[in-house]
Design a protein around this motif. Structure first.
Motif, PDB file in Angstrom:
ATOM      1  N   TYR A  81       0.785  -1.084  -0.029  1.00  0.00           N
ATOM      2  CA  TYR A  81      -0.026  -0.084  -0.122  1.00  0.00           C
ATOM      3  C   TYR A  81       0.743   1.381   0.033  1.00  0.00           C
ATOM      4  CZ  TYR A  81       0.433   0.649   5.034  1.00  0.00           C
ATOM      5  OH  TYR A  81       0.695   0.837   6.488  1.00  0.00           O
ATOM      6  N   MET A  82       2.066   1.250   0.592  1.00  0.00           N
ATOM      7  CA  MET A  82       2.817   2.229   0.540  1.00  0.00           C
ATOM      8  C   MET A  82       3.357   2.472  -0.997  1.00  0.00           C
ATOM      9  SD  MET A  82       5.348   1.945   3.980  1.00  0.00           S
ATOM     10  CE  MET A  82       4.540   2.063   5.525  1.00  0.00           C
ATOM     11  N   LEU A  83       3.864   1.416  -1.710  1.00  0.00           N
ATOM     12  CA  LEU A  83       4.211   1.765  -2.964  1.00  0.00           C
ATOM     13  C   LEU A  83       2.931   2.091  -3.828  1.00  0.00           C
ATOM     14  CD1 LEU A  83       6.171  -1.447  -3.452  1.00  0.00           C
ATOM     15  CD2 LEU A  83       7.077   0.936  -3.579  1.00  0.00           C
ATOM     16  N   TYR A  84       1.852   1.695  -3.648  1.00  0.00           N
ATOM     17  CA  TYR A  84       0.543   2.176  -4.639  1.00  0.00           C
ATOM     18  C   TYR A  84       0.333   3.673  -4.127  1.00  0.00           C
ATOM     19  CZ  TYR A  84      -3.846   2.523  -6.489  1.00  0.00           C
ATOM     20  OH  TYR A  84      -5.100   3.118  -7.081  1.00  0.00           O
ATOM     21  N   GLY A  85       0.508   3.911  -2.927  1.00  0.00           N
ATOM     22  CA  GLY A  85       0.250   5.399  -2.421  1.00  0.00           C
ATOM     23  C   GLY A  85       1.037   6.223  -3.152  1.00  0.00           C
ATOM     24  N   HIS A 141      -0.560  18.578   9.092  1.00  0.00           N
ATOM     25  CA  HIS A 141      -0.950  18.043  10.559  1.00  0.00           C
ATOM     26  C   HIS A 141      -1.179  16.607  10.736  1.00  0.00           C
ATOM     27  CE1 HIS A 141      -1.473  22.384  11.836  1.00  0.00           C
ATOM     28  NE2 HIS A 141      -2.564  22.546  11.013  1.00  0.00           N
ATOM     29  N   PHE A 142      -1.420  15.916   9.806  1.00  0.00           N
ATOM     30  CA  PHE A 142      -1.587  14.629   9.741  1.00  0.00           C
ATOM     31  C   PHE A 142      -0.158  13.929  10.095  1.00  0.00           C
ATOM     32  CE2 PHE A 142      -2.970  10.418   7.317  1.00  0.00           C
ATOM     33  CZ  PHE A 142      -3.531   9.917   8.370  1.00  0.00           C
ATOM     34  N   PHE A 143       0.687  14.557   9.213  1.00  0.00           N
ATOM     35  CA  PHE A 143       2.203  13.960   9.348  1.00  0.00           C
ATOM     36  C   PHE A 143       2.755  14.414  10.235  1.00  0.00           C
ATOM     37  CE2 PHE A 143       6.541  16.304   9.072  1.00  0.00           C
ATOM     38  CZ  PHE A 143       7.096  15.191   9.205  1.00  0.00           C
ATOM     39  N   GLU A 144       2.282  15.511  11.024  1.00  0.00           N
ATOM     40  CA  GLU A 144       3.048  16.054  12.394  1.00  0.00           C
ATOM     41  C   GLU A 144       2.562  15.282  13.525  1.00  0.00           C
ATOM     42  OE1 GLU A 144       3.536  20.469  14.679  1.00  0.00           O
ATOM     43  OE2 GLU A 144       1.532  19.845  13.794  1.00  0.00           O
ATOM     44  N   LEU A 145       1.354  14.938  13.696  1.00  0.00           N
ATOM     45  CA  LEU A 145       0.850  13.969  14.576  1.00  0.00           C
ATOM     46  C   LEU A 145       1.483  12.710  14.559  1.00  0.00           C
ATOM     47  CD1 LEU A 145      -1.107  13.641  17.044  1.00  0.00           C
ATOM     48  CD2 LEU A 145      -2.935  13.029  15.283  1.00  0.00           C
ATOM     49  N   ILE A 161       7.349   2.164  10.516  1.00  0.00           N
ATOM     50  CA  ILE A 161       6.886   3.398  10.938  1.00  0.00           C
ATOM     51  C   ILE A 161       6.190   4.223   9.773  1.00  0.00           C
ATOM     52  CG2 ILE A 161       8.894   3.770  12.593  1.00  0.00           C
ATOM     53  CD1 ILE A 161      10.360   5.347  10.672  1.00  0.00           C
ATOM     54  N   LEU A 162       5.278   4.973  10.173  1.00  0.00           N
ATOM     55  CA  LEU A 162       4.491   5.709   9.068  1.00  0.00           C
ATOM     56  C   LEU A 162       4.594   6.997   8.884  1.00  0.00           C
ATOM     57  CD1 LEU A 162       1.069   3.956   9.912  1.00  0.00           C
ATOM     58  CD2 LEU A 162       2.520   3.155   7.865  1.00  0.00           C
ATOM     59  N   TRP A 163       5.379   7.873   9.760  1.00  0.00           N
ATOM     60  CA  TRP A 163       5.367   9.250   9.579  1.00  0.00           C
ATOM     61  C   TRP A 163       6.082   9.753   8.328  1.00  0.00           C
ATOM     62  CZ3 TRP A 163      10.258  11.170   9.490  1.00  0.00           C
ATOM     63  CH2 TRP A 163      11.130  10.496  10.265  1.00  0.00           C
ATOM     64  N   PRO A 164       7.245   8.833   7.865  1.00  0.00           N
ATOM     65  CA  PRO A 164       7.871   9.224   6.450  1.00  0.00           C
ATOM     66  C   PRO A 164       6.984   9.056   5.244  1.00  0.00           C
ATOM     67  CG  PRO A 164       9.258   7.802   7.673  1.00  0.00           C
ATOM     68  CD  PRO A 164       7.888   7.612   8.570  1.00  0.00           C
ATOM     69  N   PHE A 165       6.024   8.048   5.424  1.00  0.00           N
ATOM     70  CA  PHE A 165       4.981   7.792   4.340  1.00  0.00           C
ATOM     71  C   PHE A 165       4.021   8.850   4.250  1.00  0.00           C
ATOM     72  CE2 PHE A 165       1.220   5.767   2.914  1.00  0.00           C
ATOM     73  CZ  PHE A 165       1.362   5.597   1.429  1.00  0.00           C
ATOM     74  N   LYS A 166       3.564   9.338   5.463  1.00  0.00           N
ATOM     75  CA  LYS A 166       2.518  10.389   5.730  1.00  0.00           C
ATOM     76  C   LYS A 166       2.957  11.757   5.267  1.00  0.00           C
ATOM     77  CE  LYS A 166      -0.319   7.875   8.724  1.00  0.00           C
ATOM     78  NZ  LYS A 166      -1.156   8.039   9.768  1.00  0.00           N
ATOM     79  N   GLY A 167       4.309  11.973   5.555  1.00  0.00           N
ATOM     80  CA  GLY A 167       5.207  13.192   5.179  1.00  0.00           C
ATOM     81  C   GLY A 167       5.137  13.599   3.743  1.00  0.00           C
ATOM     82  N   ILE A 168       4.716  12.753   2.747  1.00  0.00           N
ATOM     83  CA  ILE A 168       4.738  13.001   1.258  1.00  0.00           C
ATOM     84  C   ILE A 168       3.394  13.737   0.943  1.00  0.00           C
ATOM     85  CG2 ILE A 168       6.058  10.886   0.743  1.00  0.00           C
ATOM     86  CD1 ILE A 168       3.607   9.696  -0.401  1.00  0.00           C
TER      87      ILE A 168
END
Length: 239
Positions: A81-85, A141-145, A161-168
């Motif tokens: 799901y990360m690659l697809y995202g 804000h999503f990434f920050e949290l 960990i998910l925050w690097p993925f959400k940082g995009i």
């Protein structure tokens, strides 16, 4: 308060794009800047398009390991799901630069270019930019949290960990904003001139046509054509 200042800054960028389109309608510098934005979107989109190959390999490995060896991985689902995202999100600005996004064009394509530009400009101001502003702010804000919590995936035992993925998310929002500003300038220039400005895809298509014609010619014909063009240039220049 910080979000309000940020929104105000983004709105100023949109106004600046409108002013540039109006004040420098025929500027070659603006044309080069628009193509530079297209090149950036194209580079990012084509670079992350390789995620489809990686995604295919990961799915193939997971299916074989699960079905034939009863040994499913504990990282396959998160990776997929990360690659697809990545593939989906970084393709947005690229699709916009190529005018390849989905639109209900059964009426749009019958309009004159100036009317198309007016409609596009209205939709960009009313819908595109407000949505991008919300996307960038909420995404940050999503990434920050996620970063403050050091959030990890709950879908697999490894828990990456998910925050690097959400940082995009805010990064993708910025790329879409940049391409949207370029499209606004194009709309204003089209309203003024009645013709759509050139896109990078138009430039590439013209180059391909020229190369294809050159490939169809024999070396002798190509040399003759170049010689004729040189003679014509000398004749036009005069003694």
């Amino acid at each position: 308060m910080t979000d309000s200042i940020f929104i105000g800054g983004l709105a100023c960028l949109v106004v600046a794009a409108l002013i540039v389109g109006i004040a420098f309608s025929g500027s070659a510098t603006v044309s080069r800047a628009l193509l530079a934005v297209d090149r950036l979107s194209t580079f990012v989109g084509q670079t992350f398009s390789w995620c489809i190959l990686l995604l295919t390999l990961v799915i193939t490995y997971e299916v074989i390991a699960r079905k034939f060896f009863a040994a499913p991985s504990n990282w396959g689902y998160d990776t997929q799901y990360m690659l697809y995202g990545l593939l989906f999100m970084f393709a947005g600005a690229y699709a916009l630069s190529r005018n390849g996004h989905v639109r209900g064009d059964f009426l749009y394509r019958m309009m004159a270019a100036r009317r198309q530009a007016m409609l596009d400009l209205l939709l960009y101001i009313l819908f595109f930019f407000p949505a991008i502003f919300a996307f960038m702010i909420a995404g940050y804000h999503f990434f920050e949290l996620s970063w403050l919590q050091n959030e990890r995936s709950m879908f697999s035992p490894s828990g990456p960990i998910l925050w690097p993925f959400k940082g995009i998310i805010p990064i993708v929002g910025f790329l879409l904003l940049l391409q949207g500003l370029a499209e606004v300038v194009r709309c204003v220039r089209c309203i003024r001139s009645g013709e759509w400005p050139q896109r990078l895809s138009d430039v590439e298509e013209l180059d391909q046509i020229i190369l294809a014609k050159a490939a169809e010619q024999s070396p002798e014909e190509l040399a003759r054509a170049l010689a004729e063009e040189g003679d014509a240039a000398l004749t036009a220049k005069g003694p």
